[in-house]
Write a protein that holds these residues in place. Structure first.
Motif, PDB file in Angstrom:
ATOM      1  N   LEU A  30      24.144 -37.064  32.072  1.00  0.00           N
ATOM      2  CA  LEU A  30      24.148 -35.814  32.838  1.00  0.00           C
ATOM      3  C   LEU A  30      24.367 -36.086  34.325  1.00  0.00           C
ATOM      4  CD1 LEU A  30      21.234 -33.841  31.109  1.00  0.00           C
ATOM      5  CD2 LEU A  30      23.691 -33.413  30.897  1.00  0.00           C
ATOM      6  N   ASP A  34      28.128 -35.063  34.049  1.00  0.00           N
ATOM      7  CA  ASP A  34      28.077 -33.679  33.583  1.00  0.00           C
ATOM      8  C   ASP A  34      27.020 -32.859  34.327  1.00  0.00           C
ATOM      9  OD1 ASP A  34      29.335 -31.896  31.984  1.00  0.00           O
ATOM     10  OD2 ASP A  34      28.762 -32.833  30.082  1.00  0.00           O
ATOM     11  N   GLU A  36      27.241 -30.212  36.106  1.00  0.00           N
ATOM     12  CA  GLU A  36      27.375 -28.761  35.983  1.00  0.00           C
ATOM     13  C   GLU A  36      26.694 -28.258  34.714  1.00  0.00           C
ATOM     14  OE1 GLU A  36      31.146 -25.945  35.956  1.00  0.00           O
ATOM     15  OE2 GLU A  36      31.233 -27.459  37.555  1.00  0.00           O
ATOM     16  N   ARG A  37      27.002 -28.926  33.591  1.00  0.00           N
ATOM     17  CA  ARG A  37      26.390 -28.484  32.338  1.00  0.00           C
ATOM     18  C   ARG A  37      24.906 -28.859  32.278  1.00  0.00           C
ATOM     19  NH1 ARG A  37      30.393 -29.273  27.322  1.00  0.00           N
ATOM     20  NH2 ARG A  37      30.827 -31.279  28.294  1.00  0.00           N
ATOM     21  N   ARG A  40      23.313 -25.972  33.846  1.00  0.00           N
ATOM     22  CA  ARG A  40      23.346 -24.859  32.896  1.00  0.00           C
ATOM     23  C   ARG A  40      22.231 -25.047  31.843  1.00  0.00           C
ATOM     24  NH1 ARG A  40      24.044 -20.061  31.160  1.00  0.00           N
ATOM     25  NH2 ARG A  40      24.702 -19.828  29.017  1.00  0.00           N
ATOM     26  N   LEU A  41      22.106 -26.278  31.356  1.00  0.00           N
ATOM     27  CA  LEU A  41      21.066 -26.594  30.376  1.00  0.00           C
ATOM     28  C   LEU A  41      19.687 -26.268  30.938  1.00  0.00           C
ATOM     29  CD1 LEU A  41      20.023 -27.947  27.738  1.00  0.00           C
ATOM     30  CD2 LEU A  41      20.125 -30.123  28.953  1.00  0.00           C
TER      31      LEU A  41
END
Ligand SMILES: [Zn+2]
Length: 197
Positions: A30, A34, A36-37, A40-41
């Motif tokens: 992450l 990642d 950004e996601r 979001r998570l």
């Protein structure tokens, strides 16, 4: 390792099947690739933990006081299926053509773990049976020792309210958890359920 990173890895370990190594891989992934996601998570996780409660009628997960299944006009109100957990409700929905209502115990009778009729919401279940709409109660607790004891108790509750108790047929292996039974077997066990009286 930074304090926050250690905290993140430790927090990820709450997920089933995730040990220290996997948690570290997830955290690094992450942060490295990642973000950004990852954000979001974090948002969805926070919102879900805050807003998803239990339906006041069936105790399944719901973010509204009464869930979609309970408020749907296309579900049969004469049949009620009792399961131990939301996971099993989902398995039955996916594997069978069942169109009735549900009641989720959120556990099984287990005096040693402090789980009695009250914790399983059986007073609420008795109330629903007493409303007089339900004709058949399908007992879909797991075929484990505690699941069978719970089924026995539930059958008595049904009979006391003049509701016909039925139990899933053979095909579900003894000691097997419904969640892990393949769709075909579960659909068959559900379709050929047997009367308990
Ligand atoms: Zn509900």
């Amino acid at each position: 390792m930074s304090k926050l990173l250690t905290d993140l890895i430790e927090a990820l370990r709450c997920l089933p099947g995730v040990g220290g190594k996997s948690a570290q891989r997830m955290a690094f992934h992450l942060l490295e690739r990642d973000r950004e996601r990852g954000q979001r998570l974090a948002q969805v996780l926070e919102q879900a933990m805050r807003e998803i409660g239990n339906c006041s009628r069936c105790r399944n997960f719901s973010e509204t006081p009464v869930c979609n299944l309970c408020s749907s006009s296309s579900r049969d109100r004469q049949v009620l299926c009792v399961v131990e957990s939301p996971t099993e409700l989902a398995a039955i929905e996916q594997a069978t053509g069942y169109r009735g209502q549900y009641f989720v115990l959120l556990g099984r009778l287990s005096p040693l773990d402090g789980l009695g009729p009250e914790e399983l919401g059986l007073d609420r279940l008795a109330e629903r049976l007493g409303e007089g709409e339900i004709e058949e109660m399908i007992i879909a607790t797991n075929p484990t020792v505690e699941g069978e004891a719970t089924a026995h108790y539930l059958a008595q509750l049904a009979r006391a309210a003049n509701v016909r108790p039925t139990r899933l047929a053979h095909g579900v292996p003894l000691g097997g958890e419904l969640e892990y039974v393949d769709r075909g077997t579960l659909a068959h066990a559900f379709g050929s359920r047997q009367s308990l009286d």
